[in-house]
Every structure is written in C-alpha cells, then in structure tokens.
Design an enzyme around this catalytic site. Structure first.
Site, PDB file in Angstrom:
ATOM      1  N   SER A  76     -31.893 -72.496 -53.153  1.00 15.91           N
ATOM      2  CA  SER A  76     -30.760 -73.381 -53.408  1.00 15.91           C
ATOM      3  C   SER A  76     -31.177 -74.609 -54.206  1.00 15.91           C
ATOM      4  O   SER A  76     -31.177 -74.588 -55.434  1.00 15.91           O
ATOM      5  CB  SER A  76     -30.081 -73.768 -52.095  1.00 15.91           C
ATOM      6  OG  SER A  76     -31.000 -74.318 -51.166  1.00 15.91           O
ATOM      7  N   ARG A  77     -31.553 -75.682 -53.522  1.00 15.93           N
ATOM      8  CA  ARG A  77     -32.046 -76.897 -54.149  1.00 15.93           C
ATOM      9  C   ARG A  77     -33.185 -77.449 -53.308  1.00 15.93           C
ATOM     10  O   ARG A  77     -33.171 -77.348 -52.080  1.00 15.93           O
ATOM     11  CB  ARG A  77     -30.936 -77.957 -54.268  1.00 15.93           C
ATOM     12  CG  ARG A  77     -29.915 -77.699 -55.368  1.00 15.93           C
ATOM     13  CD  ARG A  77     -30.529 -77.853 -56.747  1.00 15.93           C
ATOM     14  NE  ARG A  77     -29.540 -77.703 -57.822  1.00 15.93           N
ATOM     15  CZ  ARG A  77     -29.261 -76.560 -58.419  1.00 15.93           C
ATOM     16  NH1 ARG A  77     -29.865 -75.448 -58.032  1.00 15.93           N
ATOM     17  NH2 ARG A  77     -28.372 -76.512 -59.410  1.00 15.93           N
ATOM     18  N   GLU A 124     -39.282 -81.173 -59.817  1.00 20.29           N
ATOM     19  CA  GLU A 124     -39.685 -79.921 -60.463  1.00 20.29           C
ATOM     20  C   GLU A 124     -40.244 -80.226 -61.843  1.00 20.29           C
ATOM     21  O   GLU A 124     -39.530 -80.807 -62.660  1.00 20.29           O
ATOM     22  CB  GLU A 124     -38.491 -78.960 -60.584  1.00 20.29           C
ATOM     23  CG  GLU A 124     -38.015 -78.443 -59.255  1.00 20.29           C
ATOM     24  CD  GLU A 124     -36.773 -77.569 -59.349  1.00 20.29           C
ATOM     25  OE1 GLU A 124     -36.397 -76.965 -58.327  1.00 20.29           O
ATOM     26  OE2 GLU A 124     -36.164 -77.503 -60.434  1.00 20.29           O
ATOM     27  N   HIS A 153     -38.197 -72.281 -60.395  1.00 20.31           N
ATOM     28  CA  HIS A 153     -36.730 -72.336 -60.461  1.00 20.31           C
ATOM     29  C   HIS A 153     -36.198 -71.303 -61.452  1.00 20.31           C
ATOM     30  O   HIS A 153     -35.552 -71.628 -62.452  1.00 20.31           O
ATOM     31  CB  HIS A 153     -36.251 -73.743 -60.834  1.00 20.31           C
ATOM     32  CG  HIS A 153     -34.831 -74.013 -60.418  1.00 20.31           C
ATOM     33  ND1 HIS A 153     -34.358 -75.257 -60.117  1.00 20.31           N
ATOM     34  CD2 HIS A 153     -33.780 -73.180 -60.243  1.00 20.31           C
ATOM     35  CE1 HIS A 153     -33.082 -75.197 -59.776  1.00 20.31           C
ATOM     36  NE2 HIS A 153     -32.711 -73.932 -59.845  1.00 20.31           N
ATOM     37  N   ILE A 154     -36.460 -70.027 -61.127  1.00 16.45           N
ATOM     38  CA  ILE A 154     -36.130 -68.943 -62.055  1.00 16.45           C
ATOM     39  C   ILE A 154     -35.058 -68.010 -61.489  1.00 16.45           C
ATOM     40  O   ILE A 154     -34.962 -66.855 -61.900  1.00 16.45           O
ATOM     41  CB  ILE A 154     -37.394 -68.129 -62.412  1.00 16.45           C
ATOM     42  CG1 ILE A 154     -38.125 -67.652 -61.145  1.00 16.45           C
ATOM     43  CG2 ILE A 154     -38.315 -68.937 -63.302  1.00 16.45           C
ATOM     44  CD1 ILE A 154     -39.270 -66.690 -61.417  1.00 16.45           C
TER      45      ILE A 154
END
Length: 271
Positions: A188-189, A218, A237-238
């Site tokens: 998610s985050r 990130e 974050h892919i």
C-alpha cells in the site's frame, strides 16, 4: 503528476491561473491536498483500476518469495563460497496457511482470488464489509476488529489507501499481536507501517519476516537498519510496473486531461 512530481502546492497553483485538472498516476492521492485544489477550482483524477491486477500479482509474489526464502536461496546458490546446500534450510508453506488482508478494495479482493488457488484460509478487515456473494466467491471471512485478523494470520497483507486513519496503522502493539511465525506484506504505502517498530519486531523475532514494496522515504537511506536485516525483502515500489499497465495508466491520465480541458465528465475523477 508522475511519482508525486511536480509537488502541487499553493505557489504552483498561483502560478497557473488557468489550470483545470491535475491528473495523477496510480491509486493513492495522499500527496495531493484536495481541499486546496478545490479552492482553486482545479479537478483531480487518478488511475485506480488499471493498477489492481499487477499490484495483486506482486503482493502474492512477495508472499511466495518471503515464505520460500527465494532471495536468500538465490544468494546461496550463486555464492562462490557455497560448497553444498544444507538439508535443514527450510521455508514456510503457503498452501493451506491463513492470509489476513487489511483493505479489501479492488486490489485486496484480487489478492484473495489468487490466494484461493493456494487453498488458503482468507480473513479480511475493511471499513465496509463486502456482500455475502463476494465473500463466498473467494471464501473470505470478515473480521470486524483488526486485532482478530492479526492474531490468526500467518501472512498479513496491507492493501489500504494512506489516510489519517491508516497512518501507522501497524505499529508496535499490532506487531506484537501477530504470530511470531507470521510475515507482514505491504503493497500500500510505507507510512501505513511504523518502520521503527517494524525494525524492532524483526530484530527481536516478534514476527518472522516482512516483504515490502513500499517504504518511507523511497528509496530508504543506504544506512537504514531495514536494509541490514536478512528476514526482509524490499522491492522498489513496482506494484504497477509492467509495460502494459504503465501504458494504460498514461492513457487514462490523457483521457482525463482531455475531458477536463473540454468540460466533459472526467473519468476517474476524485471528489
């Protein structure tokens, strides 16, 4: 707006008096101040549906990679120091295990569909309970309290939007409720998890492992303690990073921009 850039602040809005729409890639809009944008008469769109399939795939990939220790196994297999493969080097089974999904939106539900193929017991916690037909289709059991899900799950997968209510939703207390054999997966985050608490939990074996596609910031600083742990997998974050999906995201953004400029209803408008 791609990768949260440019930053949409008051200074930028004042410099663009004719701005009609901000089209943002992806699902999350936590980087946008909707009240500020609305006060300038600017509309907002995102691309929520095209990312769901790939992100769900990645969530399952992280679960499998972590449980079967694929990264460690690869390192062992290619290491010049490896002379034999130890017989007691074991992973954790996924088939038949209990998966707890926090956030059963479009992505979470697609994760559940995939988990059903692994004959997993599926628990979920969500603001709104899904209807009985949807629950039955994937065999999901609703947990009104997140604590019940955390205590029972072998894998806890986070698939929620970042809001004030979900900011550091998983902290020290929640990690201590999880099984010591459990794995935390976050697609998610990064800010949904208290990273300091996660570092401590992984170091002290409060939980077994974590697999993260998102962190904060990130990328992490190169000396961050999470990067030094063996019982974690971190990807950059892919979730939506396939050629087809990224193209569809861009097409969705262009459709929204064209609609916004011509006064037509905006696809995927965020209110």
């Amino acid at each position: 707006v791609w990768y949260h850039k440019p930053v949409i602040n008051e200074e930028l809005l004042q410099s663009l008096p004719n701005l009609k729409i901000v089209a943002s890639s992806g699902v999350g809009i936590d980087h946008l101040d909707l009240n500020l944008l609305s006060s300038y008469g600017v509309k907002v769109s995102n691309t929520p549906f095209v990312v769901s399939t790939d992100t769900a795939d990645l969530g399952v990939a992280l679960m499998l990679a972590s449980s079967r220790r694929l990264v460690e196994g690869y390192q062992m297999a290619v290491s010049p120091d490896t002379e034999y493969f130890p017989a007691d080097w074991l992973g954790t089974e996924v088939s038949g295990a209990t998966l707890g999904i926090v956030g059963m939106g479009t992505i979470g539900y697609k994760v559940a569909k995939r988990a059903k193929a692994f004959e997993m017991k599926i628990l979920y916690h969500n603001r709104n309970r899904r209807n009985k037909e949807e629950e039955s289709a994937v065999g999901a059991i609703y947990c009104r309290k997140i604590d019940d899900l955390l205590q029972q799950s072998d894998f806890v997968l986070l698939s929620v939007n970042l809001t004030p209510q979900t900011h550091q939703l998983i902290g020290k207390r929640e990690l201590e409720l999880m099984k010591p054999t459990a794995t935390l997966i976050n697609i998610s985050r990064g800010l949904v998890v208290d990273q300091d608490a996660l570092v401590e939990a992984l170091q002290n074996k409060v939980i077994k492992a974590a697999a993260l596609d998102v962190t904060y910031p990130e990328p992490l600083p190169r000396d961050h303690p999470l990067l030094k742990l063996k019982n974690i997998i971190i990807t950059p974050h892919i979730g939506s990073a396939t050629k087809k999906t990224r193209r569809l995201m861009m097409e969705n953004m262009m459709e929204s921009i064209q609609a916004g400029l011509t006064g037509l209803p905006i696809p995927n408008e965020v209110f």
